[in-house]
Design a protein around this motif. Structure first.
Motif, PDB file in Angstrom:
ATOM      1  N   GLU A   1     -18.196  27.654   0.258  1.00  0.00           N
ATOM      2  CA  GLU A   1     -17.854  29.079   0.198  1.00  0.00           C
ATOM      3  C   GLU A   1     -18.887  29.851  -0.623  1.00  0.00           C
ATOM      4  O   GLU A   1     -19.319  30.948  -0.243  1.00  0.00           O
TER       5      GLU A   1
ATOM      6  N   ARG B   1     -13.796  21.788  -6.408  1.00  0.00           N
ATOM      7  CA  ARG B   1     -14.223  22.940  -5.607  1.00  0.00           C
ATOM      8  C   ARG B   1     -15.478  22.580  -4.801  1.00  0.00           C
ATOM      9  O   ARG B   1     -16.496  22.214  -5.366  1.00  0.00           O
ATOM     10  N   GLU B   2     -15.377  22.684  -3.505  1.00  0.00           N
ATOM     11  CA  GLU B   2     -16.540  22.449  -2.659  1.00  0.00           C
ATOM     12  C   GLU B   2     -17.463  23.669  -2.686  1.00  0.00           C
ATOM     13  O   GLU B   2     -16.975  24.804  -2.796  1.00  0.00           O
ATOM     14  N   PRO B   3     -18.783  23.471  -2.556  1.00  0.00           N
ATOM     15  CA  PRO B   3     -19.718  24.591  -2.711  1.00  0.00           C
ATOM     16  C   PRO B   3     -19.921  25.443  -1.467  1.00  0.00           C
ATOM     17  O   PRO B   3     -20.674  26.412  -1.503  1.00  0.00           O
TER      18      PRO B   3
ATOM     19  N   LEU C   1     -19.169  24.235 -11.081  1.00  0.00           N
ATOM     20  CA  LEU C   1     -18.030  24.738 -10.322  1.00  0.00           C
ATOM     21  C   LEU C   1     -16.759  24.047 -10.799  1.00  0.00           C
ATOM     22  O   LEU C   1     -16.817  22.933 -11.337  1.00  0.00           O
ATOM     23  N   PRO C   2     -15.601  24.663 -10.610  1.00  0.00           N
ATOM     24  CA  PRO C   2     -14.343  24.003 -10.971  1.00  0.00           C
ATOM     25  C   PRO C   2     -14.222  22.651 -10.272  1.00  0.00           C
ATOM     26  O   PRO C   2     -14.674  22.482  -9.130  1.00  0.00           O
TER      27      PRO C   2
ATOM     28  N   HIS D   1     -16.907  33.426  -7.737  1.00  0.00           N
ATOM     29  CA  HIS D   1     -16.540  32.102  -7.221  1.00  0.00           C
ATOM     30  C   HIS D   1     -16.294  31.108  -8.353  1.00  0.00           C
ATOM     31  O   HIS D   1     -16.371  29.888  -8.156  1.00  0.00           O
ATOM     32  N   ASP D   2     -16.004  31.650  -9.548  1.00  0.00           N
ATOM     33  CA  ASP D   2     -15.635  30.836 -10.723  1.00  0.00           C
ATOM     34  C   ASP D   2     -16.724  29.839 -11.097  1.00  0.00           C
ATOM     35  O   ASP D   2     -16.434  28.757 -11.640  1.00  0.00           O
TER      36      ASP D   2
ATOM     37  N   ASN E   1     -18.945  19.467 -12.048  1.00  0.00           N
ATOM     38  CA  ASN E   1     -19.385  19.642 -10.663  1.00  0.00           C
ATOM     39  C   ASN E   1     -20.605  20.561 -10.687  1.00  0.00           C
ATOM     40  O   ASN E   1     -20.506  21.760 -10.470  1.00  0.00           O
TER      41      ASN E   1
END
Length: 413
Positions: A154, A150-152, A146-147, A122-123, A96
């Motif tokens: 945040e 996970r939506e971006p 991103l994991p 935010h990992d 992602n």
């Protein structure tokens, strides 16, 4: 092959030292002669210091590592190696991936620590960091993953809050995709975006109704008043103003910082450009002709006997109309909406920014900054060029081919 390495496991070779021609050639030649399988390669040079990595699968026979170590010594570089376990199980889904672009007057350890700490919270894993500017450290790209799932949003909000708190740099988060570096159309608002002023406020000041118009303008930009009604009220206050005042002002509009770099570079690179403004056509057309912009859409003031009548002609260019015009221009040019950038500063720009592939709030109110894809507050309009992924070296190359650039260069020489 050393006993702790197995033919099944890839080996990561890391070469470090002073950069000079011939390093990659010599080492890849040895790998090729030995029949090693090259799986991956990456190189970066920072201040003349090289880091070159090869991921290889070595043959069972022979002692190519010994040859590589000897060659590295002759080349004046160090070579380290380690095995890399092969992941088992099912193939992993694609990462992602996103790109975080940081732009400021001068970035230092404090600014980049703040951004990287926010990413870690935010990992977000940093896969690559690239400097974009040439002379000073003014723009940096973080390529992150991103994991999965996970939506971006945040992370985007956190980066926005970070840039708003610092007020010294801007941060943009974009999904890494085919369209990030293949935008083809840039659409801009005019007042307080492409130019530094609000034209209607300047006209009102000359006409003696400045305070009344400013109050209405501010309420409209904050989204507290219907735009159409606010425009009608403001234009009505201009009734009786000599139309020459409007034309004189249009001929001397002060451009926003970075505009005189942004527009010529975009044109040189083949982008189409447009002004879509709730301002006035006399000013928009003047800018179109002055900067070579392809399209200009705005409100037309009615005149009679050389005076403004206090009315407009034709449909009002409001938020809905701006979005429609953006779509119309893109369709005319055969450009996908994902390939469109829209730039604005007020509430009536929101729909236009949402419709574009990349919506940029430029020196905007907090509400628009939070809703847009990204925002620019500390830099000029030319910051947009870094959001396109262009480097300082590429920009310098483009500038050298702009009209008049060679004459300026010769005069300095």
């Amino acid at each position: 092959m050393p006993s702790h390495l197995t033919p099944q496991e890839p080996v990561l070779l890391t070469v470090i030292g002073r950069d000079h021609p011939g390093i990659a050639s010599r080492l890849t030649g040895l790998l090729a002669d030995a029949g090693a399988a090259l799986l991956d390669i990456e190189q970066v040079v920072v201040q003349d210091r090289l880091t070159l990595c090869f991921l290889v699968r070595l043959p069972e026979k022979g002692d190519v590592l010994k040859e590589l170590l000897f060659a590295a010594h002759e080349l004046g570089v160090s070579l380290e190696f380690q095995s890399v376990p092969v992941p088992g199980g099912k193939p992993l889904p694609p990462p992602n991936r996103h790109v975080v672009t940081v732009v400021g007057r001068l970035l230092g350890a404090r600014e980049l620590h703040a951004v990287s700490e926010c990413l870690a919270q935010h990992d977000a894993n940093i896969e690559r960091i690239q400097r974009l500017t040439e002379a000073e450290l003014g723009s940096v790209e973080f390529h992150i993953s991103l994991p999965l799932g996970r939506e971006p949003e945040e992370l985007k909000r956190a980066l926005l809050e970070l840039s708003m708190a610092s007020n010294t740099f801007d941060v943009a988060l974009q999904r890494e995709s085919l369209y990030r570096r293949s935008k083809r159309l840039v659409v801009m608002d005019m007042d307080s975006t492409l130019i530094r002023i609000e034209v209607i406020d300047e006209l009102a000041r000359v006409h003696g109704v400045g305070e009344q118009v400013s109050r209405i303008t501010e309420r409209a930009m904050q989204g507290e008043m219907d735009y159409d009604e606010s425009l009608r009220q403001r234009v009505a206050l201009l009734k009786g103003l000599d139309a020459r005042v409007l034309r004189d002002l249009a001929s001397t509009l002060p451009l926003t910082e970075g505009a005189e770099t942004l527009i010529p570079v975009l044109k040189r690179l083949g982008y189409r450009t447009a002004i879509i403004s709730g301002g006035f056509s006399v000013a928009a057309e003047a800018l179109k002709n002055r900067l070579g912009i392809d399209y200009a859409h705005s409100n037309m003031l009615e005149e009679a006997e050389g005076k403004l009548t206090g009315r407009t002609l034709g449909p009002i260019v409001n938020a809905k109309r701006k979005a429609e015009l953006l779509e119309s221009i893109a369709e005319t040019e055969g450009i996908l909406l994902d390939q469109v950038i829209a730039v604005g500063d007020g509430a009536n720009d929101l729909l236009m920014l949402e419709r574009a592939g990349l919506g940029i709030a430029f020196r905007a109110k907090r509400k628009l900054r939070q809703a847009a894809d990204t925002s620019i507050s500390s830099g000029g309009l030319d910051t947009i060029l870094y959001l396109l992924g262009l480097t300082g070296r590429e920009l310098q190359e483009v500038r050298m081919h702009l009209p008049g650039a060679r004459e300026i260069q010769r005069s300095r020489g």
